[in-house]
Design a protein around this motif. Structure first.
Motif, PDB file in Angstrom:
ATOM      1  N   LEU A   1       1.417   4.156  -3.125  1.00 31.06           N
ATOM      2  CA  LEU A   1       0.732   5.376  -2.726  1.00 31.06           C
ATOM      3  C   LEU A   1       1.035   6.495  -3.731  1.00 31.06           C
TER       4      LEU A   1
ATOM      5  N   ARG B   1      -8.587   9.462   1.998  1.00 32.34           N
ATOM      6  CA  ARG B   1      -7.873   9.014   0.804  1.00 32.34           C
ATOM      7  C   ARG B   1      -6.951   7.831   1.126  1.00 32.34           C
ATOM      8  N   LEU B   2      -6.253   7.923   2.254  1.00 35.07           N
ATOM      9  CA  LEU B   2      -5.347   6.846   2.652  1.00 35.07           C
ATOM     10  C   LEU B   2      -6.102   5.532   2.862  1.00 35.07           C
TER      11      LEU B   2
ATOM     12  N   HIS C   1      -7.366   3.965  -0.296  1.00 31.10           N
ATOM     13  CA  HIS C   1      -6.242   3.349  -0.993  1.00 31.10           C
ATOM     14  C   HIS C   1      -5.899   1.999  -0.368  1.00 31.10           C
ATOM     15  N   CYS C   2      -5.792   1.950   0.958  1.00 32.99           N
ATOM     16  CA  CYS C   2      -5.408   0.715   1.649  1.00 32.99           C
ATOM     17  C   CYS C   2      -6.412  -0.415   1.439  1.00 32.99           C
TER      18      CYS C   2
ATOM     19  N   LEU D   1       2.844   1.598   5.715  1.00 33.50           N
ATOM     20  CA  LEU D   1       1.867   2.510   6.291  1.00 33.50           C
ATOM     21  C   LEU D   1       1.442   1.985   7.659  1.00 33.50           C
TER      22      LEU D   1
ATOM     23  N   ALA E   1       0.833  -1.202   0.000  1.00 33.42           N
ATOM     24  CA  ALA E   1       0.000   0.000   0.000  1.00 33.42           C
ATOM     25  C   ALA E   1       0.870   1.256   0.000  1.00 33.42           C
ATOM     26  N   LEU E   2       1.957   1.238   0.740  1.00 39.46           N
ATOM     27  CA  LEU E   2       2.863   2.389   0.753  1.00 39.46           C
ATOM     28  C   LEU E   2       3.605   2.510  -0.575  1.00 39.46           C
TER      29      LEU E   2
ATOM     30  N   LEU F   1       0.200  12.073  -2.023  1.00 39.86           N
ATOM     31  CA  LEU F   1      -0.280  11.580  -0.730  1.00 39.86           C
ATOM     32  C   LEU F   1       0.892  11.148   0.140  1.00 39.86           C
ATOM     33  N   ARG F   2       1.892  10.523  -0.473  1.00 37.21           N
ATOM     34  CA  ARG F   2       3.071  10.146   0.313  1.00 37.21           C
ATOM     35  C   ARG F   2       3.783  11.387   0.837  1.00 37.21           C
TER      36      ARG F   2
END
Length: 285
Positions: A149, A230-231, A234-235, A206, A145-146, A153-154
């Protein structure tokens, strides 16, 4: 029989065959299991017949165990009959009182006990009774996920701290003695980096805990809410996850430092009884 590791073919997870966890692991067997765990994050051992003592012994290969908290040990009958290191996860009522925690509700994506200063490194869950359907457990790979990203966002979370709220459980229930959170900036709990480094693998992942009442420090509440939404969206993408459908005798161990998980709801008229241990960890860095 030699230890065999069979990946799920998804973003994480593998089945380990050739081990009877009612017996102590040899040093070579544990070395193989530990490496498979680092490689796959979640390990499944099917068809196990283990006692609470066996479950504790297996779990201690990975480190010192947590003791079940008051919220679990205050339950009626069942928990009192178990070992202090065993947490009962169940919807069963005896004499009108629950014998375990979390009931039959859906549990949202979360990391176990990230709201404490030194969250557990791992959880081990063993199935004793399962419903005919539902209650499946899904896991998501926070390394991947990281890695995937979006750049903006990162950049927004690099070096930032997340406040992990302790007021509610993973099924959204208010904990005993906790008050309703009116301002996420002052929610009780622990503060951890949004991106943590795994102490054994060196990988970066993350580390968000759970969505409810989370707060990304250094931002206005509205900005934090938007970023966290958003995070989490995404995850939760399917390409990062794997879902386990339980059978009797299944035992899972997962790495809380680089995975999140959730549970589907199930018919509360059917019994579900699981025994869990937690392996102590250290402060995320």
């Amino acid at each position: 029989m030699a230890v065999e590791v069979i990946p799920t073919g998804r973003a994480l997870g593998a089945e380990v065959r050739g081990l009877d966890l009612s017996k102590p692991l040899t040093s070579d067997e544990f070395e193989a299991v530990q490496q498979a765990w680092y490689d796959h994050i979640v390990l499944l051992f099917r068809g196990q017949k283990v006692s609470d003592d066996d479950l504790i012994r297996f779990s201690r290969n990975f480190g010192e165990l947590d003791i079940a908290p008051a919220s679990a040990t205050d339950m009626a009958g069942g928990q009192a009959l178990s070992r202090p290191e065993i947490w009962i996860i169940s919807n069963v009522l005896e004499n009108g009182k629950p014998i375990g925690a979390l009931g039959d509700k859906e549990a949202e994506w979360h990391t176990d006990m990230s709201y404490v200063a030194e969250p557990p490194m791992a959880s081990v869950l063993y199935s004793l009774e399962i419903p005919s359907k539902g209650g499946d457990t899904s896991f998501a790979n926070m390394y991947k996920a990281l890695e995937e990203l979006p750049d903006d966002l990162r950049a927004a979370i690099e070096g930032r701290i997340v406040n992990h709220d302790s007021s509610t459980t993973s099924v959204g229930e208010l904990r005993a003695g906790a008050g309703v959170v009116l301002d996420v900036r002052s929610a009780p709990g622990a503060k951890h980096p949004a991106i943590r480094t795994h102490p054994a693998t060196g990988g970066k992942a993350l580390y968000l805990g759970r969505r409810l009442n989370g707060y990304l420090e250094g931002y206005a509440v509205e900005e934090s809410e938007e970023l966290l939404d958003r995070l989490w969206a995404h995850c939760a993408k399917p390409e990062f996850s794997w879902t386990h459908r339980w059978r009797l005798g299944d035992l899972l161990i997962w790495d809380n430092r680089c995975a999140i998980h959730r549970r589907d709801r199930f018919d509360g008229s059917e019994r579900r009884v699981m025994h869990r241990t937690q392996i102590k960890g250290d402060a995320p860095r």
